[in-house]
Design an enzyme around this catalytic site. Sequence first.
Site, PDB file in Angstrom:
ATOM      1  N   VAL A  77      -3.640  -7.369  -0.378  1.00 45.74           N
ATOM      2  CA  VAL A  77      -4.237  -6.628  -1.474  1.00 45.74           C
ATOM      3  C   VAL A  77      -3.416  -6.910  -2.729  1.00 45.74           C
ATOM      4  O   VAL A  77      -2.194  -6.759  -2.713  1.00 45.74           O
ATOM      5  CB  VAL A  77      -4.239  -5.111  -1.158  1.00 45.74           C
ATOM      6  CG1 VAL A  77      -4.839  -4.313  -2.295  1.00 45.74           C
ATOM      7  CG2 VAL A  77      -4.960  -4.835   0.152  1.00 45.74           C
ATOM      8  N   CYS A  78      -4.074  -7.328  -3.799  1.00 47.22           N
ATOM      9  CA  CYS A  78      -3.376  -7.610  -5.049  1.00 47.22           C
ATOM     10  C   CYS A  78      -2.659  -6.353  -5.526  1.00 47.22           C
ATOM     11  O   CYS A  78      -3.291  -5.321  -5.775  1.00 47.22           O
ATOM     12  CB  CYS A  78      -4.359  -8.092  -6.114  1.00 47.22           C
ATOM     13  SG  CYS A  78      -3.584  -8.354  -7.721  1.00 47.22           S
ATOM     14  N   ILE A  79      -1.353  -6.446  -5.643  1.00 42.76           N
ATOM     15  CA  ILE A  79      -0.555  -5.267  -5.967  1.00 42.76           C
ATOM     16  C   ILE A  79      -0.866  -4.728  -7.363  1.00 42.76           C
ATOM     17  O   ILE A  79      -0.976  -3.511  -7.548  1.00 42.76           O
ATOM     18  CB  ILE A  79       0.955  -5.540  -5.791  1.00 42.76           C
ATOM     19  CG1 ILE A  79       1.746  -4.241  -5.880  1.00 42.76           C
ATOM     20  CG2 ILE A  79       1.438  -6.607  -6.756  1.00 42.76           C
ATOM     21  CD1 ILE A  79       3.187  -4.372  -5.422  1.00 42.76           C
ATOM     22  N   ALA A  82      -4.245  -3.031  -7.258  1.00 38.43           N
ATOM     23  CA  ALA A  82      -4.194  -1.838  -6.408  1.00 38.43           C
ATOM     24  C   ALA A  82      -3.494  -0.677  -7.103  1.00 38.43           C
ATOM     25  O   ALA A  82      -4.021   0.445  -7.127  1.00 38.43           O
ATOM     26  CB  ALA A  82      -3.500  -2.172  -5.095  1.00 38.43           C
TER      27      ALA A  82
END
Length: 132
Positions: A77-79, A82
């Site tokens: 998940v793209c930090i 997110a």
Amino acid sequence: MIYTLVVHAAPYQSAAAGTALRFAKAALAAGHDIHRVFFYRDGVYNASALASPPRDEQNIPAHWQQLAQEHGLDMVVCIAAAVRRGVLDAGEAKRYEKLHHNLADGFELSGLGQLAEASLHSDRVITFGGQR
């Protein structure tokens, strides 16, 4: 064939997340490999442990978790996307002084470098739910 999937859409925003899930299942059933599933933009909502769809609807986040567990999928998940949308793991919740975290089991927060790396190790990168 080795695939990387990029999911841009929230689980109930459009059909894109469900289509990505069905594609992943079909590809694995046909003997292909999935190097990574990368959740980006609103796609990060697929990783929320707080998703609670009505009982008569498919629980797409739970199905991603189940598929990852069954096949050892790497679900990143793209930090940045997110955190911006309130999808946090324990470390980010502490960093931003939030009381709780909601990243579902089986997902990990990481940067766009993981997407670049995945594209190098994949024959195809397929995107679901891009910009309109």
